[in-house]
Design an enzyme around this catalytic site. Structure first.
Site, PDB file in Angstrom:
ATOM      1  N   HIS A  78       3.140   4.983  13.035  1.00 18.23           N
ATOM      2  CA  HIS A  78       1.939   5.818  12.853  1.00 18.23           C
ATOM      3  C   HIS A  78       2.015   7.185  13.534  1.00 18.23           C
ATOM      4  O   HIS A  78       0.985   7.809  13.787  1.00 18.23           O
ATOM      5  CB  HIS A  78       0.670   5.086  13.342  1.00 18.23           C
ATOM      6  CG  HIS A  78       0.200   4.008  12.399  1.00 18.23           C
ATOM      7  ND1 HIS A  78      -1.008   3.368  12.540  1.00 18.23           N
ATOM      8  CD2 HIS A  78       0.776   3.466  11.304  1.00 18.23           C
ATOM      9  CE1 HIS A  78      -1.152   2.470  11.576  1.00 18.23           C
ATOM     10  NE2 HIS A  78      -0.077   2.511  10.821  1.00 18.23           N
ATOM     11  N   HIS A  95       0.822  -1.212   0.000  1.00 11.65           N
ATOM     12  CA  HIS A  95       0.000   0.000   0.000  1.00 11.65           C
ATOM     13  C   HIS A  95       0.851   1.255   0.000  1.00 11.65           C
ATOM     14  O   HIS A  95       2.054   1.210   0.278  1.00 11.65           O
ATOM     15  CB  HIS A  95      -1.024  -0.016   1.130  1.00 11.65           C
ATOM     16  CG  HIS A  95      -0.521   0.264   2.515  1.00 11.65           C
ATOM     17  ND1 HIS A  95      -0.559   1.526   3.072  1.00 11.65           N
ATOM     18  CD2 HIS A  95      -0.007  -0.538   3.467  1.00 11.65           C
ATOM     19  CE1 HIS A  95      -0.115   1.466   4.318  1.00 11.65           C
ATOM     20  NE2 HIS A  95       0.235   0.238   4.587  1.00 11.65           N
ATOM     21  N   GLU A 133      -5.174   1.590   2.758  1.00 12.50           N
ATOM     22  CA  GLU A 133      -4.967   0.399   3.592  1.00 12.50           C
ATOM     23  C   GLU A 133      -5.145   0.758   5.047  1.00 12.50           C
ATOM     24  O   GLU A 133      -5.710   0.001   5.840  1.00 12.50           O
ATOM     25  CB  GLU A 133      -3.558  -0.170   3.341  1.00 12.50           C
ATOM     26  CG  GLU A 133      -3.272  -1.502   4.039  1.00 12.50           C
ATOM     27  CD  GLU A 133      -2.748  -1.391   5.464  1.00 12.50           C
ATOM     28  OE1 GLU A 133      -2.611  -2.428   6.122  1.00 12.50           O
ATOM     29  OE2 GLU A 133      -2.478  -0.270   5.949  1.00 12.50           O
ATOM     30  N   GLU A 134      -4.630   1.934   5.413  1.00 12.08           N
ATOM     31  CA  GLU A 134      -4.613   2.308   6.833  1.00 12.08           C
ATOM     32  C   GLU A 134      -6.015   2.399   7.432  1.00 12.08           C
ATOM     33  O   GLU A 134      -6.201   2.145   8.613  1.00 12.08           O
ATOM     34  CB  GLU A 134      -3.859   3.633   7.031  1.00 12.08           C
ATOM     35  CG  GLU A 134      -2.372   3.560   6.700  1.00 12.08           C
ATOM     36  CD  GLU A 134      -1.586   2.676   7.654  1.00 12.08           C
ATOM     37  OE1 GLU A 134      -2.202   2.061   8.540  1.00 12.08           O
ATOM     38  OE2 GLU A 134      -0.357   2.593   7.480  1.00 12.08           O
ATOM     39  N   ASP A 157       4.049  -4.814   3.305  1.00 18.13           N
ATOM     40  CA  ASP A 157       3.511  -3.557   3.818  1.00 18.13           C
ATOM     41  C   ASP A 157       4.719  -2.682   4.118  1.00 18.13           C
ATOM     42  O   ASP A 157       5.319  -2.104   3.215  1.00 18.13           O
ATOM     43  CB  ASP A 157       2.651  -3.875   5.061  1.00 18.13           C
ATOM     44  CG  ASP A 157       1.860  -2.687   5.545  1.00 18.13           C
ATOM     45  OD1 ASP A 157       2.472  -1.625   5.756  1.00 18.13           O
ATOM     46  OD2 ASP A 157       0.636  -2.782   5.711  1.00 18.13           O
TER      47      ASP A 157
END
Ligand SMILES: [Zn+2]
Length: 707
Positions: free
Chosen positions: A508, A348, A395-396, A424
């Protein structure tokens, strides 16, 4: 020795001709060795790709992420790879406003938290830091709640059991949980189940901060800074929440926001992610019983107490649902002999912030694969089967780009895809990790035996991977951690997922940037190069070899192991696993048979036929090998979560990240333990039968004869 020959040949190729196409094609194995040689790999261009992709924060649906898609498309095109963008309009959420304040007993004054991640000294991205999305949870419930705080450790089901034993009532309070053990959506879900009215999730230094007294963090060290916040989705399902089970194509049927809430796939209480420093500020004003030792922080942390209160927080969050355009970039290298058989590499592109690790280390590796394949094409290689390079969006938020595409192309994919190979975040640090559906174990081991460990050139990745054991640990793909999930769990496609390193502290947060990668993740970009080598080599063998390199004996072994684990859980309950054990036995026999069949066909061909057309049975045997995994799926899916069709691998009910073997049987056991009725234990037996029927179907497919 082989390496020297390859290098020598390469020199001849590049120095003796202005046109590479003058060379007649070499055997596939030659190209596979060339692919992983230093002649084709390039750590400089891979780092440049990463730098370009991570110049700006690029959350799904943003202009910056559309720009990143255009970049990926342009690199594919420049590599002579036919590429297009598959767009969808999907329902994403963005924060509109949020606030968090803490009221403490007199004389401590109330506090309103800034909820801001601080720019670090020398931050080269300071000018675009304002474009980082404010800290929030994707698909969080909007609302304003006020209540006393209860500390709930990692917010797992077992943590609430402990609280109950301690006599602590969570109902009506706001829980403070720490990140690190389960999926954040499940932290919120478990809080709701316990009666909480809101959830705060913080990053504890014990898990993400280095944990020593030495207060060093990024940019001086790899650890999360005190103001760092882990953003992320709290969605319980996968795919666009407004189109559950079908693709978000233009003008399609769509659920309203109210209907989405009724699906049970989004949280019903508000939540916010917060930093380590804000978490500690709140913990300092919680009184009551002292939490257990394993619930405490590192040695510099305050003593954690459970509460409730007297700390009272007000948590307000307002988000908005926006139908946003997302872009999957699809590159296609058409196979010469079997164009209708696909090997898919996927990664992604969207990131919560800059995404240098998650996910663009993987995107940079994907572009490196594309460039190496182009160099091979120039030297006369072309694949036997079609290779697809897919760069997913959103995707997140919940594997949305890949899931919509799988839902839209379901039948074609189910009848044509040989395998899906996911990466990923390609590089978090050192040490190779991989997960796979078991028929690919052998291939994965062989590929890692051919590539040098980027951190220890005296041995192969395989040797480092096994360490002092006999065999590497290969994970399974039942969790929902990344884009392999729709391929494996919805349509039963053999898959692989891999990375260097497992987990990184600035995950993140806005510190997942190019500086972090260059300083701590992969200073020489050799891990990126190595992961592109393994990824591409696995793809090449699947795309080029006459017989698909699948071994179902590993699957049978793995099933046997999982059945053994099950035995202890059900044997005292009058449940028999005999049908399952019998079906696995049959699978072992059939897996051996098809392996022998391949050998027999090769023998029958003899040397003379090596350059001639395929033996007529090759395609038929390959189809059986390809379709066998599909037979592990059941159209009815798992009870209560019917989108998940795979009966062997599925997500754990209380942790989306966790992978379960026999998820349907496990669900039924849990239910039966709670209810403890004859009927509920009969459901367990029914689930055992259902799995054994699926395993038998796999044997029938591998066997290739009608009953
Ligand atoms: Zn990711």
């Amino acid at each position: 020795m082989i390496k020297t020959i390859i290098k020598f040949f390469f020199l001849v190729v590049v120095t003796s001709s202005s046109s590479f196409l003058l060379f007649s094609p070499q055997p596939k194995s030659f190209y596979h060795s060339l692919y992983i040689s230093t002649a084709l790999s390039d750590n400089v261009s891979v780092s440049q790709h990463l730098q370009i992709l991570t110049r700006r924060p690029h959350v799904a649906g943003s202009e910056a992420n559309a720009e990143a898609a255009a970049y990926v498309l342009s690199v594919f095109t420049s590599c002579n790879i036919k590429a297009h963008i598959a767009s969808y309009g999907v329902s994403l959420t963005y924060p509109v406003s949020r606030s968090l304040s803490l009221t403490r007993p007199f004389p401590d004054p109330p506090i309103t938290f800034s909820l801001r991640q601080e720019i670090y000294a020398g931050d080269p991205f300071a000018d675009v830091a304002g474009q980082v999305i404010p800290t929030f949870h994707g698909y969080a419930k909007s609302g304003s709640v006020t209540g006393p705080v209860v500390y709930v450790n990692y917010g797992r089901v077992e943590d609430y059991v402990t609280l109950k034993e301690m006599g602590v009532n969570v109902s009506g309070s706001i829980v403070l949980a720490r990140y690190g053990e389960i999926y954040r959506g499940d932290i919120v879900h478990n809080a709701f189940d316990a009666g909480a009215i809101g959830a705060l999730i913080y990053t504890d230094r014990k898990d993400y901060g280095g944990g020593s007294g030495d207060a060093r963090w990024f940019p001086d060290d790899r650890w999360m800074p005190p103001s760092g916040v882990q953003v992320g989705s709290v969605y319980y399902s996968i795919g666009d929440p407004s189109t559950p089970g079908w693709a978000s194509t233009e003008g399609c049927e769509r659920l309203s926001n109210e209907e989405v809430e009724k699906t049970g796939n989004v949280p019903l209480i508000p939540s916010l992610p917060i930093s380590a420093q804000d978490g500690h500020t709140i913990l300092r004003s919680i009184k009551g019983q002292v939490a257990n030792q394993d619930w405490q922080g590192d040695k510099d942390a305050p003593i954690y107490r459970i509460g409730p209160g007297p700390a009272v927080v007000n948590l307000s969050y307002k988000g908005e649902y926006v139908i946003s355009t997302i872009q999957n970039v699809i590159g296609v290298i058409v196979g010469v002999e079997e164009p209708d058989r696909y090997v898919i590499l996927g990664n992604h592109r969207d990131a919560w912030t800059f995404g240098a690790v998650d996910p663009n280390s993987g995107t940079a590796a994907l572009l490196e694969v594309a460039q190496r394949l182009e160099k091979m094409q120039k030297r006369g290689w072309s694949p036997r089967r079609t290779i697809l390079l897919c760069n997913w969006d959103a995707e997140e938020y919940g594997l949305i780009g890949s899931t919509e595409w799988v839902e839209e192309n379901r039948e074609m994919l189910a009848s044509r895809v040989v395998a899906y190979l996911n990466i990923d975040s390609a590089v978090h640090g050192a040490e190779f990790h991989a997960s796979a559906t078991p028929q690919l174990d052998e291939l994965l081991k062989q590929a890692t035996q051919q590539v040098r460990d980027p951190d220890n050139s005296s041995q192969t990745i395989y040797e480092s991977w096994i360490g002092s054991t006999n065999s590497p640990v290969i994970g399974r793909l039942g969790g929902k951690g990344s884009d392999y999930a729709p391929f494996v769990q919805h349509i039963g496609i053999p898959a692989v997922d891999m990375s260097f390193g497992k987990g990184f502290p600035v995950y993140h947060s806005m510190y997942d940037d190019f500086v972090w990668m260059e300083k701590f993740g992969d200073p020489l970009f050799q891990r990126h190069v190595a992961v592109a080598s393994v990824w591409g080599l696995v793809a090449l063998r699947l795309a080029d070899e006459e017989f698909l390199p699948f071994n179902y004996l590993s699957y049978a072994c793995e099933l046997q192991e999982s059945a053994k684990d099950l035995e202890d859980k059900v044997s005292s309950r009058g449940i028999t696993l005999n049908p399952l054990l019998k079906s696995i036995e049959e699978l072992t026999k059939v897996a051996t048979k098809i392996n022998n069949e391949k050998k027999a066909i090769n023998k029958a061909k003899g040397w003379a036929s090596i350059w001639k057309k395929d033996h007529p049975k090759v395609r038929e045997v390959n189809d059986r090998l390809m379709m066998a995994e599909r037979a592990f799926t059941d159209p009815d899916g798992l009870i209560g979560r019917t989108w998940y069709k795979h009966l062997i691998y599925g997500p754990s009910k209380h942790n989306n990240y966790g992978s379960k073997s026999f998820p349907g049987i496990e669900d039924a056991i849990e239910e039966a333990k709670n209810l403890n009725t004859t009927e509920s234990w009969l459901t367990v037996q029914h689930e055992v039968w259902r799995v054994s029927r699926a395993v038998r179907h796999v044997s029938l497919v591998l066997n290739g004869e009608l009953t």
